[in-house]
Motif scaffolding. Structure first.
Motif, PDB file in Angstrom:
ATOM      1  N   LYS A  23      80.095  16.060   8.286  1.00 61.33           N
ATOM      2  CA  LYS A  23      81.073  17.102   8.010  1.00 61.33           C
ATOM      3  C   LYS A  23      80.569  18.514   8.288  1.00 61.33           C
ATOM      4  N   SER A  24      79.386  18.837   7.806  1.00 56.08           N
ATOM      5  CA  SER A  24      78.928  20.226   7.947  1.00 56.08           C
ATOM      6  C   SER A  24      78.689  20.613   9.404  1.00 56.08           C
ATOM      7  N   ARG A  45      82.470  27.449   2.767  1.00 62.61           N
ATOM      8  CA  ARG A  45      82.063  26.182   2.171  1.00 62.61           C
ATOM      9  C   ARG A  45      82.078  26.269   0.647  1.00 62.61           C
ATOM     10  N   ASP A 100      84.282  23.699   4.380  1.00 64.16           N
ATOM     11  CA  ASP A 100      83.483  22.509   4.125  1.00 64.16           C
ATOM     12  C   ASP A 100      83.594  22.188   2.622  1.00 64.16           C
TER      13      ASP A 100
HETATM   14 NA    NA Z   1      77.331  19.005   3.565  1.00 64.13          NA
END
Ligand code: NA
Ligand code: DGP
Ligand code: NA
Length: 210
Positions: A23-24, A45, A100
């Motif tokens: 994901k990141s 995030r 995120d």
């Molecule tokens: Na992450």
């Protein structure tokens, strides 16, 4: 009287997935792609570890401090609430946010500890609703194999299995599930296409809701 040109609003796009779902890095790639198209886009995030609340969360995650399950739940939520006003002003002024993790992590990770699902959802009510949730779907076993987990509190296979179950229970019409086991380039490609569709809908007047 001054005439005010209305600005097309930005989109709130969330990436969710288990730890080590990729994901990141996909967030970062998506942001640079969209910026390269000349769009106004920012990477966000949660947890945002830069705030005072975020530092408390960070110390909890690295096992430097211990907090009651409900207390840490509310801190994660407060960390989203403290960014809400800025989030709204960015979106209304035309900036798209690629985020995120968001409320879905909030509920899935705490419910995985056994906290009541509805209780977990309550403090998230009133935060801005995402236009799109991109869920990177990867079996927990596969995530665990990816170079192993780090040392943070939740990075354990049995726990991540429970998180995955709660994520599935949270799926709604804003979700697009992308197979996180595909090669990185295909994942990247799919995320680009889905995100671009979402951004044009928002530019064409889809309203922002709580
Ligand atoms: Na992450
Ligand atoms: P990250 O910085 O994305 O690696 O997230 C740190 C860890 O915290 C990760 O295991 C997911 C978990 N997490 C993220 N948001 C929340 C939340 O709102 N509540 C809980 N309980 N855990 C969260
Ligand atoms: Na993590």
């Amino acid at each position: 009287t001054e005439s005010k040109t209305s600005v097309a609003r930005g989109s709130l796009i969330i990436l969710e997935g288990l730890d080590r779902s990729g994901k990141s890095s996909q967030c970062a790639k998506l942001v640079s792609y969209l910026q390269g198209k000349g769009l106004s886009v920012e990477a966000w995030r949660f947890p945002d570890r830069t705030t005072v609340i975020g530092q408390m969360i960070s110390s909890y995650l690295s096992n430097e401090s211990h907090l009651d399950d409900k207390v840490i739940h509310l801190l994660f939520s407060a960390n989203r609430w403290e960014k809400r006003a800025l989030m709204e002003s960015k979106l209304t002024s035309g900036t798209t946010l690629i985020v995120d993790r968001y409320s879905y992590s909030g509920v899935a990770f705490s419910a995985a500890k056994g906290l009541d699902f509805q209780w977990c959802k309550a403090p998230e009510e009133g935060l801005i609703a995402p236009d799109l949730v991109l869920y990177l779907d990867i079996p927990p076993e596969k995530a665990a194999e990816r170079g192993g987990y780090g040392t943070e509190r939740y990075e354990k296979l049995e726990f991540q299995k429970k998180v995955a179950e709660h994520y599935y229970a949270l799926r709604d019409s804003s979700w697009e599930v992308v197979d996180g086991c595909l090669k990185m380039e295909s994942v990247e490609e799919q995320l680009r296409e889905i995100a671009m569709n979402c951004i044009s809908k928002c530019q064409n007047g889809k309203p922002l809701v709580n």
